[in-house]
Design an enzyme around this catalytic site. Structure first.
Site, mmCIF file in Angstrom:
data_model
loop_
_atom_site.group_PDB
_atom_site.id
_atom_site.type_symbol
_atom_site.label_atom_id
_atom_site.label_comp_id
_atom_site.label_asym_id
_atom_site.label_seq_id
_atom_site.Cartn_x
_atom_site.Cartn_y
_atom_site.Cartn_z
ATOM 1 N N HIS A 197 0.987 -1.676 -0.065
ATOM 2 C CA HIS A 197 -0.040 -0.265 -0.037
ATOM 3 C C HIS A 197 0.894 0.656 -0.178
ATOM 4 O O HIS A 197 0.675 2.374 -0.459
ATOM 5 C CB HIS A 197 -0.905 -0.565 1.455
ATOM 6 C CG HIS A 197 -2.306 -0.550 0.868
ATOM 7 N ND1 HIS A 197 -1.930 -2.563 1.845
ATOM 8 C CD2 HIS A 197 -3.205 -0.317 0.494
ATOM 9 C CE1 HIS A 197 -3.328 -2.441 1.355
ATOM 10 N NE2 HIS A 197 -4.374 -1.835 0.487
ATOM 11 N N ASN B 62 -5.838 -5.603 -6.249
ATOM 12 C CA ASN B 62 -4.726 -6.239 -5.827
ATOM 13 C C ASN B 62 -4.278 -6.815 -4.813
ATOM 14 O O ASN B 62 -3.877 -7.927 -5.120
ATOM 15 C CB ASN B 62 -4.215 -4.333 -4.946
ATOM 16 C CG ASN B 62 -3.816 -3.324 -6.073
ATOM 17 O OD1 ASN B 62 -3.648 -3.636 -7.022
ATOM 18 N ND2 ASN B 62 -4.157 -2.651 -5.613
ATOM 19 N N CYS C 100 -10.875 -0.681 -9.093
ATOM 20 C CA CYS C 100 -10.252 -0.107 -8.686
ATOM 21 C C CYS C 100 -8.416 -0.374 -8.075
ATOM 22 O O CYS C 100 -7.953 0.147 -7.528
ATOM 23 C CB CYS C 100 -11.643 0.576 -7.289
ATOM 24 S SG CYS C 100 -10.949 -0.942 -6.443
#
Length: 562
Positions: A206, A470, A518
């Site tokens: 992240h 992800n 996203c």
């Protein structure tokens, strides 16, 4: 200090995780240390820098005195003793004298001089045989941080340093460390850092996703670089080829400066797409939206012409706050985003902490533990349903913000329909309590293989889907995206990933609900055609990739595959 030409040239490989090239000076950061500016000063600036240092020491001493007086009323003796130690260190005249001498003799700014003096004192403590006294070096660090905080102040430096400015190697700073948290990345960006190099981590952790989003060049997996480099050394960070060059030759520096010019020109050429409509060559619309962590990013977002916010990661409001933000604080943040979007959609993800975004509030929620594997533990909707007061407060703030624009609420880490139904039930209760009537859509984040496999059922209880590629890749391929040892297995091209995305897309189309992507997959040009033809309604991505994808989209023809 010897010149760059006299120092030994070294070169190393790393993983290019956030593109860009920077020529600058290195500053090493120990774990948990705040980045500081390092710059040479003119003789005329020496007096003002010494004055700044003295004022910061006085402010830090007053701060400790205030805290001490408050603690005396509560009878917290252990904390009072600790503050007494900090006050003694802060008020030590030798600290002021030695740091001031560094400013005068080396002609460097006050922050840098103080940091050098703190390092020297701590090194002395490390040589002491007595373990108790040796550990007092941590008190030096904490006391010094108080002074640094006052030196740095609350106002960030230039937050949007352009590539043109990054070429100025007399000012550009590249931070080097073992690893940096998401909060570290945000703070460094706010202070105008030119680039970062870290020894650990993965390309889709992240903190690196944040770096990509704000256009901060970064290298990960640069093992051993901390041993090689000293503060102030010249460094080339090449996040295009995945290399770093320590003390480059003048010829190399000149060649890289020319490359940066070319890179800058390529970015300028993409700017024509900032005013373009997000659609294919034959006119099929596909909204291109931004992943946002904090409001300042909208300054950049407006320049590239986003179609909305496809993912607002609300956890960064929590991670960067000393306490859990209350409803008023959250509402202020959320409504500011909605107002800035001026009618464009804003998708707000509910709090998702865990994994590589640590939860800072153990002392307030003492039953929440990280677990042996935080990525698979109590995080996302699991944590929120365990602590419904946190969920309720966040929902109330989001629902209030939705009164001023188009807001969609996204539930993270869903694995079953009951989780969606329970969140929806609480949201309806909050809406009634607030006396609101405007409906707000509540969607499911498809980021766990289980959610993709039961997408048909989830589509019946969801207003929309958003695919978080992800985590979907991480869980499907059993590869920790923060672990550089298995980074090679974290591959978007694995056939299982496309198969799961198709399951979600088919379920959304069958039920007639919108679907978007996203995750970082949406920012890969090689995936644009596939996602277009899977009838995605929107792609949401890091800001620095949006114009590239819009150009790619404009060259494709729509050919549906579902």
């Amino acid at each position: 200090m010897p010149s760059v030409q006299q120092k030994l040239r070294r070169e190393g490989k790393a993983t290019a995780s956030s593109s860009g090239i920077v020529i600058g000076h290195a500053q090493k950061l120990r774990h948990g240390r705040q980045p500081i500016p390092e710059r040479s000063i003119e003789p005329s600036e020496v007096r003002s820098e010494v004055t700044r240092l003295l004022a910061a020491i006085d402010a830090a001493r007053s701060e400790v005195d205030f805290e001490r007086s408050h603690l005396l009323k509560t009878g917290t003796n252990d904390m009072v003793i600790m503050l007494d130690v900090h006050r003694m260190l802060i008020a030590d005249p030798e600290l002021l004298n030695r740091a001031s001498n560094r400013i005068v003799e080396s002609q460097i700014n006050a922050e840098w001089a103080l940091r050098k003096e703190m390092d020297a004192i701590q090194q002395t403590f490390e040589q002491i045989e007595d373990e108790y006294l040796r550990n007092r070096k941590d008190d030096v660090e904490h006391a010094g941080k108080r002074i640094l905080r006052h030196l740095l102040g609350d106002q960030p430096a230039n937050m949007h340093a352009s590539l043109e400015e990054a070429k100025n190697i007399s000012n550009a700073i590249i931070y080097i460390g073992e690893d940096f948290s998401v909060s570290d990345m945000v703070m460094m960006w706010r202070r105008g850092v030119a680039g970062v190099v870290i020894e650990q981590g993965g390309v889709d952790a992240h903190n690196i996703i944040v770096a990509r989003g704000i256009g901060l060049p970064a290298l990960v997996g640069a093992v051993g670089i901390l041993r090689e480099i000293e503060d102030g050394d010249q460094l080339i960070l090449d996040a295009e080829q995945g290399i770093w060059i320590h003390n480059p030759t003048p010829e190399e520096a000149a060649a890289y400066a020319a490359t940066i010019d070319s890179f800058w020109q390529a970015q300028v050429e993409l700017e024509v797409y900032a005013a373009a409509v997000s659609q294919s060559l034959d006119g099929h619309p596909l909204k291109l939206m931004a992943n946002i962590e904090f409001p300042e990013e909208l300054d950049v977002a407006e320049q590239v012409g986003i179609d909305g916010i496809g993912l607002y990661r609300s956890e960064f409001l929590f991670l960067n706050a000393p306490e859990i933000p209350d409803e008023a604080q959250q509402f202020e943040q959320y409504v500011s985003l909605v107002r800035r979007m001026a009618g464009k959609p804003v998708t707000m993800r509910l709090l998702d902490v865990g994994g590589d975004k640590p939860w800072h509030y153990h002392r307030l929620t003492s039953n929440i533990e990280g677990g042996a594997n935080p990525a698979m533990g109590l995080r996302g909707v699991r944590l929120l349903l365990r602590w419904p007061d946190i969920l309720r407060t966040q929902l109330r703030a989001m629902l209030r913000a939705a009164e001023e624009g188009e807001v969609h609420i996204l539930i993270p880490m869903v694995t079953n329909c009951d989780e969606v139904n329970r969140v929806r039930e609480i949201a309806l209760q909050c809406r009634e309590e607030l006396g609101l009537t405007k409906p707000v859509s509540i969607g499911t984040m498809i980021e766990v293989p289980a959610s993709a496999l039961i997408a048909d059922d989830l589509a019946k209880v969801s207003d929309f889907f958003s695919i978080g590629t992800n985590d979907l890749m991480q869980y499907t391929l059993a590869t920790d995206r923060t672990d550089d040892e298995v980074a090679g297995l974290y591959q978007s091209g694995h056939p299982a990933i496309l198969r799961l995305i198709k399951l979600a897309a088919e379920a959304a189309k069958k039920e007639g609900i919108p679907i978007s992507v996203c995750g970082e997959l949406s920012a890969k040009p090689e995936w644009t055609e596939t996602l277009l033809n899977l009838d995605m309604d929107a792609l949401s991505m890091s800001l620095n990739k949006l114009l590239l994808i819009r150009r790619q989209l404009s060259q494709l023809k729509y050919n549906p595959t579902l």
